[in-house]
Design a protein around this motif. Sequence first.
Motif, PDB file in Angstrom:
ATOM      1  N   LEU B 678     -25.532  30.904 -40.119  1.00  0.00           N
ATOM      2  CA  LEU B 678     -26.169  31.037 -38.806  1.00  0.00           C
ATOM      3  C   LEU B 678     -26.988  29.785 -38.505  1.00  0.00           C
ATOM      4  O   LEU B 678     -26.989  29.268 -37.386  1.00  0.00           O
ATOM      5  CB  LEU B 678     -27.059  32.279 -38.786  1.00  0.00           C
ATOM      6  CG  LEU B 678     -27.610  32.630 -37.410  1.00  0.00           C
ATOM      7  CD1 LEU B 678     -26.490  32.911 -36.444  1.00  0.00           C
ATOM      8  CD2 LEU B 678     -28.555  33.813 -37.494  1.00  0.00           C
ATOM      9  N   MET B 958     -29.128  37.714 -40.723  1.00  0.00           N
ATOM     10  CA  MET B 958     -29.295  37.265 -39.334  1.00  0.00           C
ATOM     11  C   MET B 958     -30.739  36.864 -39.008  1.00  0.00           C
ATOM     12  O   MET B 958     -30.975  35.741 -38.594  1.00  0.00           O
ATOM     13  CB  MET B 958     -28.787  38.337 -38.362  1.00  0.00           C
ATOM     14  CG  MET B 958     -27.272  38.538 -38.406  1.00  0.00           C
ATOM     15  SD  MET B 958     -26.340  37.058 -37.970  1.00  0.00           S
ATOM     16  CE  MET B 958     -25.632  36.617 -39.546  1.00  0.00           C
ATOM     17  N   LYS B 962     -32.181  33.155 -38.498  1.00  0.00           N
ATOM     18  CA  LYS B 962     -32.930  32.776 -37.296  1.00  0.00           C
ATOM     19  C   LYS B 962     -34.219  32.063 -37.697  1.00  0.00           C
ATOM     20  O   LYS B 962     -34.588  31.036 -37.128  1.00  0.00           O
ATOM     21  CB  LYS B 962     -33.244  34.035 -36.480  1.00  0.00           C
ATOM     22  CG  LYS B 962     -33.453  33.725 -35.009  1.00  0.00           C
ATOM     23  CD  LYS B 962     -33.522  34.976 -34.191  1.00  0.00           C
ATOM     24  CE  LYS B 962     -34.346  34.753 -32.942  1.00  0.00           C
ATOM     25  NZ  LYS B 962     -34.009  33.556 -32.193  1.00  0.00           N
ATOM     26  N   SER B 987     -22.454  32.264 -32.016  1.00  0.00           N
ATOM     27  CA  SER B 987     -22.785  31.747 -33.344  1.00  0.00           C
ATOM     28  C   SER B 987     -23.069  32.891 -34.309  1.00  0.00           C
ATOM     29  O   SER B 987     -22.682  32.848 -35.473  1.00  0.00           O
ATOM     30  CB  SER B 987     -23.998  30.829 -33.270  1.00  0.00           C
ATOM     31  OG  SER B 987     -23.684  29.697 -32.532  1.00  0.00           O
ATOM     32  N   TYR B 988     -23.765  33.923 -33.807  1.00  0.00           N
ATOM     33  CA  TYR B 988     -23.992  35.093 -34.634  1.00  0.00           C
ATOM     34  C   TYR B 988     -22.649  35.671 -35.053  1.00  0.00           C
ATOM     35  O   TYR B 988     -22.411  35.993 -36.214  1.00  0.00           O
ATOM     36  CB  TYR B 988     -24.779  36.161 -33.863  1.00  0.00           C
ATOM     37  CG  TYR B 988     -26.245  35.863 -33.731  1.00  0.00           C
ATOM     38  CD1 TYR B 988     -27.109  36.127 -34.792  1.00  0.00           C
ATOM     39  CD2 TYR B 988     -26.771  35.320 -32.577  1.00  0.00           C
ATOM     40  CE1 TYR B 988     -28.466  35.866 -34.694  1.00  0.00           C
ATOM     41  CE2 TYR B 988     -28.127  35.054 -32.465  1.00  0.00           C
ATOM     42  CZ  TYR B 988     -28.960  35.324 -33.525  1.00  0.00           C
ATOM     43  OH  TYR B 988     -30.295  35.059 -33.422  1.00  0.00           O
ATOM     44  N   ALA B 991     -21.032  33.456 -37.617  1.00  0.00           N
ATOM     45  CA  ALA B 991     -21.697  33.560 -38.918  1.00  0.00           C
ATOM     46  C   ALA B 991     -21.282  34.857 -39.595  1.00  0.00           C
ATOM     47  O   ALA B 991     -20.933  34.873 -40.778  1.00  0.00           O
ATOM     48  CB  ALA B 991     -23.210  33.494 -38.733  1.00  0.00           C
TER      49      ALA B 991
END
Lengths: 234, 1023
Positions: B678, B958, B962, B987-988, B991
């Motif tokens: 991520l 996640m 971040k 992108s999440y 990932a």
Amino acid sequence: MQDYVVFQDVCKYYQMGEQLIKAADQVTFTIDQGEFCVMVGPSGAGKTTILNMLGGMDACDSGLIRLEDCVVSQLTEKQLTDYRRHEVGFVFQFYNLVQNLTALENVELASEICRNPLDPKEVLEMVGLADRMHNFPAQLSGGEQQRVAIARALAKNPKILLCDEPTGALDYETGKSVLKLLHDSCRQTGRTVIVITHNQALTQMADRVIHLRSGRVAKVERNANPLPIERIEW
Amino acid sequence: MSRAYLKSILRAVRQSLARFLAIFAIVALGVGFLAGLWSTTPDMRLSLDTYYDQQRMADVYIKATMGLTEEDIATLSALPEVDSLLPARVADVLVDTIDDGRLTTRVYGLPWTQLNGEQPLAVNQWQLVAGRLPESPEECLIEQGDAYLADLELGAVLRIVTDGENGDLFATTEFTVVGVVASPFYFSNEREPSNVGKGRLEVVIYVADSCYDLDVYTDVYIVSAAATELLTFSDAYEEHMEAFVARLEELGEERSNLRYAEIYGEGQDELDKARAELAEAEEEAARELADAWQEITDARRQLAEARIELDRGYADLAEARSKLAHEKAEAEAQLAEKEQELEQARQELEQGEASLAAALQAGLIGPAQAEVMRQQLDQGWEQYQIGVAALEGAKAELTQQMAEAEAQLAQAELDLERGEREYAEGLRELVKGEADYWRARAEVEAELNSARADIEEAARELEELEMPTWYVLDRNANVSFASFEINTEKVQAIATVFPVFFLLVAALVSLASMTRMIEEERTQLGIMKALGYSKGAIMEKYIGYCGLASLAGSVVGLVVGFRYIPAVIWQVFASMYKLPTLYTPFRWSFALVATGSALLLTMLVTVYACNRALSEKPASLMRPRPPQAGKRILLERVTSLWSRLTFSQKATARNLFRYKKHFYMTVMGVAGCAALLLTGFGLQNSIDVLANAQFNAILQYQLTIDYAEDVSIPAQLEDWLQQQEQVLAYTPAHGERGTVYQEDRKVYTTIYVPQDESSFAQFIALQERASGVALDLTASPVIISETLARALRLQPGHVLAIENADEIKAQLTVAAITENYVGSYIYLSATAYEAAFGQEAKANTVLAQTVPLETAAQDELLSALLQLKDVERAEFIDQAKHSFDHLVASIDFLVVIIILAAGALAMIVLYNLININIEERRRELATLRVLGFHNEEVAGYMFRETAILTAIGTLVGMPLGKLLHAFVIRQAESSDLMLGQSIEPLSYLWAVLLTLVFAALVCLVMARKLRQIQMVDSMKAIE
């Protein structure tokens, strides 16, 4: 009903280094439906090999193996899986329960995947574990665990029950009661039961005794009047 | 260590290669990352230090406000701390070029023999990149161009704008570029501030110091004697330099005092001389004026005299006239009397005649008597005739006399008239002379007054003469150095987070693996214990096994990590700097710490696992280990849900909580993998946002044109803009450099004041990032860019202290913050600008929108623009955009590295976990197969757990990702750069998907292993 189980010239060889081990050598015998059959022989006589081949866990190198109208020796691996799933019930020496499932769940484990299962709870009641069905294996004694294992095998409603030294890890009394359970279930349900043991005393309770030695069938005995387990001592 | 011991270990390795490799790989990964990332910053700094040492980069340079004399230089070079020095004349000026317009240029005047290469440069040695060294003082070298420094070509002619700032300092003003050099002083792509032009340096050139019309040096660059030994970023160097700078400052004060006295003395001398000159001039002026006055006075007297004479002339004339008239009258009277007498005489004669005639007639008288009488009469007539003649003569004489006198008088009158004229002339001249005199007098006095004022001014200035100061600057004042230091610090900050994480995972993997290994060899342990082996002796094997795996992993990790991780990051840095050679020494201290901690961790977990097993009695050890008991879990209380689960789902649910070690290891590993991915994709987003949002959404103009400051656009430019079809729209604005001060921080920014506030938004989108609300300069007159706001932690309502290009200080209250990623800006309304700085914001820049153009078309347009009058500079923002393309490319590269690392991490962890899981449940799985479970069902039973753990790990990853992303972004930011803060949903997704793909790949590999489980294993006794 004749020739429920048929072994015809079955051979199984293992290569161990340079030596060829004949685990089963021209094994031929039959067992009738509903019989309580005991296979005896010393260690390395090929008892387990034969049981494995009959149970569809191992393939033979040559010969014919048949259960009722199913030619086991000709099944593909996938068919063998289905054969194990629907036709055969196994009882292991070390119970082989799934530790993370309760007694009931261990029985369900088997009953869930086959066609005509018996009710798991009833089977457990039948093997005398009505009170303990929600216990985990670790909370049960060895005999109780083996009873769960038998219940698991019976719940599948198999054509044949294969037991590999079911009392091997149990003490005398418990072993006796487990054998009684197996014998009773054979008599009550008319299910063919094959028990492997090295204990010659047990031959007295069998309808048919198959003596094995060095991978060969040494002798097959029919026992017209088997003794009840309570009267056998060893 | 006996041979048998070694043999047993090697045998163990052969027997369980997968396990050995798992520990080996995770340790290699952990140690490699740890050592590599740790050594990255030191390596980069070492490389720069080596480069600095090789190029003799100045440790310190001095800028003297009043210049440095030869004596100062001599004093400096005599200091024992000074190794070598280079005096220079340095000034920032505007330079005209033919192709690139007007550029802000720093001109280094260096000793000729060092410039032309006869002697090596004492300090800041450059590398000649192209061309040759100068052979004449009209030739110059130019610093290698980059993202910001203009890329001039060899042969380009530079002309110093002599009427511009500092333009008067030069003796030679035109130079031809003959060589391109790379100096250690300018290796960063970051812009150097300058106090002329647009406030940013665009060219650096090196010329002979004789090109300066200066007696003194402005700067001196010094290499300190001891500092070469020290690493430039080290504390020791810092300390050393602090002392050195203090010493120089002390000296500077001393020398400045002397310099002050010198300048003061010179000033005083000049002042005295000027005063003497003034006095002389005053005297002379007074004398000359007096002379002039005398002349005027004389003239006036003469005139008066002339007047008198003239008047007298008039009187004489009048008198003469009256006298003449009188004489004439008298003469005429006499003549008249005479005439009368003659008349009488004639009458008497005529009477005589008549009497005679009568007498004759009457004969009274004889002839004789008549004769006598005749005679008498004739005599009388004769007499009369004579008298008449005399009278006539007298009359003629009188007339002649009168005429003569008249003529004389007329002459006299003429003379008087001329005299009168001359007098008038004289009078006029006198008046003029007098006027001239007064004017001259006023002039002289004005002159003298101004001279007096000048002297007074000079005297006051001399009294106010500021103490000269030496500004002693160390390398921190060098933009390239400071930027490099900060950026390497950022790397260091990031470098400490990742590897620790990897090491922890390595420890977990080892713990799981070793626990499993000991479980498997439980019986053997029991036998050895029963045989009387000590705990330590039994442990030896496992410690050896794990140690060997860790050691081997460490060695591979170190070799690869030390070499390649700094190289990769160096590559990323290459987009920001012109980098020297990278040195990646094997750093024993890092190697020892990294290997040591890896070994320690893995061995500790081994000892822990062994201890747990060995604390059991030998007898119980030799018995099969009772399988780990099942436990009820919370979920079972929800009977409605629980009863609906199949047995394998139940087993999975219980398993999740049964093996906590596996749970944490997998979740951590997968979470790490997902977080890394991520972060990687997020970084890409952040950079993309920067490139897209900044250059498309925020800056909506394509072209900037700078012109000489004026209120309106120069006519030629305006015509051109209107005629060009490629130009769609344009707006004039005022742009200048500003410096924002906050505590001891100084941030350079660009101030924009649009002329047309309403249409400005069309060229630069002003909007709040979070809300997307458009901002308006009329409503919020002070809008600052988010880059600046973040760097200085400013919020709307805060006050910032700013200084504009004219060094006027002001306070501005931030009204709003606008989204901005590259560069730092302050947008002001015209009124706000005027209120703050007290001067009008005159437009000097045009922002223009053009149709999309190829580079060639852009260049064509630019050269056309630069030929226009008053246009100083023109630039397409594409040029700025291109430099970010490099950054984007290097980030992409970094993302690939991160993905690989994440993949490796996930694979190792999952592989190891599943491997252990399978080993541990071999019997269970075999039983399932005996019971007639299909391969898929068995795999499902096994992998469902992995799938759930992977899902949990991914979920945990996640927010972790971040955070990591935010951290990395924060590290990379500066007042000139903000990266995109948000991570795109895609992108999440990527990932998560990639994490799942990695997990699926491992499962695929393991499924094969699962199929190979022998059903006969179910029969085996538990060993």
